[in-house]
Design a protein around this motif. Structure first.
Motif, mmCIF file in Angstrom:
data_model
loop_
_atom_site.group_PDB
_atom_site.id
_atom_site.type_symbol
_atom_site.label_atom_id
_atom_site.label_comp_id
_atom_site.label_asym_id
_atom_site.label_seq_id
_atom_site.Cartn_x
_atom_site.Cartn_y
_atom_site.Cartn_z
ATOM 1 N N THR A 1 0.740 -0.960 -0.170
ATOM 2 C CA THR A 1 -0.095 0.205 -0.074
ATOM 3 C C THR A 1 0.880 1.319 -0.419
ATOM 4 O OG1 THR A 1 -0.374 0.092 3.006
ATOM 5 C CG2 THR A 1 -1.862 -1.614 1.320
ATOM 6 N N ALA A 2 2.376 1.111 -0.225
ATOM 7 C CA ALA A 2 3.449 2.669 0.141
ATOM 8 C C ALA A 2 2.736 3.011 1.332
ATOM 9 C CB ALA A 2 2.928 2.774 -1.022
ATOM 10 N N SER A 3 2.142 2.733 2.304
ATOM 11 C CA SER A 3 1.454 3.591 3.091
ATOM 12 C C SER A 3 2.704 2.933 4.994
ATOM 13 C CB SER A 3 0.300 3.160 3.825
ATOM 14 O OG SER A 3 -0.134 1.370 3.746
ATOM 15 N N ALA A 4 2.416 4.074 5.780
ATOM 16 C CA ALA A 4 2.885 4.035 7.130
ATOM 17 C C ALA A 4 2.169 4.514 8.482
ATOM 18 C CB ALA A 4 3.900 5.103 6.763
ATOM 19 N N ARG A 5 2.380 4.107 9.212
ATOM 20 C CA ARG A 5 1.217 5.122 10.530
ATOM 21 C C ARG A 5 2.698 5.463 11.640
ATOM 22 N NH1 ARG A 5 -1.127 1.630 14.328
ATOM 23 N NH2 ARG A 5 -1.017 -0.421 13.350
ATOM 24 N N PRO A 6 2.447 5.795 12.358
ATOM 25 C CA PRO A 6 3.615 5.879 13.540
ATOM 26 C C PRO A 6 2.874 4.794 14.915
ATOM 27 C CG PRO A 6 1.877 7.818 14.124
ATOM 28 C CD PRO A 6 1.712 7.387 12.411
ATOM 29 N N LEU A 7 3.922 4.194 15.622
ATOM 30 C CA LEU A 7 3.560 2.943 16.643
ATOM 31 C C LEU A 7 3.702 3.744 17.754
ATOM 32 C CD1 LEU A 7 4.825 -0.150 15.389
ATOM 33 C CD2 LEU A 7 2.378 0.850 15.586
ATOM 34 N N LEU A 8 4.870 3.970 18.063
ATOM 35 C CA LEU A 8 5.636 4.501 19.712
ATOM 36 C C LEU A 8 6.795 5.176 19.252
ATOM 37 C CD1 LEU A 8 7.227 2.279 21.337
ATOM 38 C CD2 LEU A 8 5.230 1.276 19.727
ATOM 39 N N ALA A 9 7.347 5.440 20.603
ATOM 40 C CA ALA A 9 8.468 5.958 20.842
ATOM 41 C C ALA A 9 9.062 5.431 21.965
ATOM 42 C CB ALA A 9 8.325 7.068 21.152
ATOM 43 N N LEU A 10 10.622 5.131 22.136
ATOM 44 C CA LEU A 10 11.513 3.807 22.690
ATOM 45 C C LEU A 10 11.669 5.284 23.216
ATOM 46 C CD1 LEU A 10 11.991 0.941 20.710
ATOM 47 C CD2 LEU A 10 10.106 0.931 22.399
ATOM 48 N N LYS A 11 11.773 5.050 24.644
ATOM 49 C CA LYS A 11 13.287 5.599 25.181
ATOM 50 C C LYS A 11 14.388 4.933 25.326
ATOM 51 C CE LYS A 11 10.193 7.998 27.682
ATOM 52 N NZ LYS A 11 9.823 9.531 26.174
ATOM 53 N N ALA A 12 15.413 5.414 25.102
ATOM 54 C CA ALA A 12 16.629 5.810 24.974
ATOM 55 C C ALA A 12 17.932 6.103 26.281
ATOM 56 C CB ALA A 12 17.284 5.861 23.893
ATOM 57 N N ASN A 13 18.578 5.230 26.572
ATOM 58 C CA ASN A 13 19.501 5.540 26.973
ATOM 59 C C ASN A 13 20.957 6.021 26.790
ATOM 60 O OD1 ASN A 13 20.794 6.924 29.601
ATOM 61 N ND2 ASN A 13 21.112 4.134 30.952
ATOM 62 N N ASP A 14 21.182 7.308 26.358
ATOM 63 C CA ASP A 14 22.271 7.569 25.430
ATOM 64 C C ASP A 14 22.471 7.093 24.210
ATOM 65 O OD1 ASP A 14 24.815 9.437 25.144
ATOM 66 O OD2 ASP A 14 26.007 8.084 26.262
ATOM 67 N N GLY A 15 21.251 7.292 24.065
ATOM 68 C CA GLY A 15 20.650 6.092 21.845
ATOM 69 C C GLY A 15 21.497 4.493 22.215
ATOM 70 N N ILE A 16 21.190 4.186 23.448
ATOM 71 C CA ILE A 16 20.996 2.671 23.858
ATOM 72 C C ILE A 16 19.426 2.245 23.846
ATOM 73 C CG2 ILE A 16 21.453 0.719 24.763
ATOM 74 C CD1 ILE A 16 24.665 1.766 25.135
ATOM 75 N N PRO A 17 18.798 1.958 22.851
ATOM 76 C CA PRO A 17 17.202 1.130 23.441
ATOM 77 C C PRO A 17 17.482 0.008 24.515
ATOM 78 C CG PRO A 17 17.725 0.000 21.308
ATOM 79 C CD PRO A 17 19.417 0.987 21.914
#
Length: 147
Positions: A24-40
């Protein structure tokens, strides 16, 4: 060919995630993950991958406006390499210049200042990264894809 894609807007404090479908060439936002100095939290990433079973991971590559790389570009590449190394899923990098600005504009237009939460902006940025990847290329000409 229909593949499920997960997009990532890499940041040192937060990593936006979006889901997309090539058919469908479509996307939707899911969530944001917290990272600690770039480390998820790698367990959270594993749970997302297990839930959505993506065929490809598209990671935004932050570049300067003139196309040159910066420190965060190197860190985004490292994140992409770690995703591929840990989970064995194909990875592609996508230029993400102006996606955060675009995400803010879309959210503000839809809901005013109340819609401008950091997590929401990061997830919408990941959506824009996925959409731009799908618009820009066909799977056969993704030079930075790895399987």
């Amino acid at each position: 060919m229909s593949r499920t894609l997960l997009g990532f807007d890499y940041g040192t404090k937060s990593i936006g995630v979006a889901i997309g479908q090539e058919i469908t060439a479509s996307a939707r936002p899911l969530l944001a993950l917290k990272a600690n100095d770039g480390i998820p939290n790698w367990d959270q990433i594993a749970a997302l991958l297990n839930e959505w079973q993506p065929n490809l991971l598209v990671i935004g590559l932050p570049l300067n406006m003139d196309g040159t790389e910066q420190e965060i570009s190197r860190r985004a590449r490292k994140f992409a390499n770690r995703l591929h190394g840990r989970f064995g899923i194909e990875v592609a990098l996508q230029d993400e210049r102006l996606t955060t600005t675009d995400a803010r504009a879309r959210l503000f237009e839809a809901g005013g200042y109340k819609a401008l939460g950091k997590d929401t902006i990061d997830a919408v940025s990941a959506q824009l990264i996925l959409e731009s990847w799908m618009e820009a290329a066909t799977p056969s000409d993704q030079p930075e894809a790895r399987s």
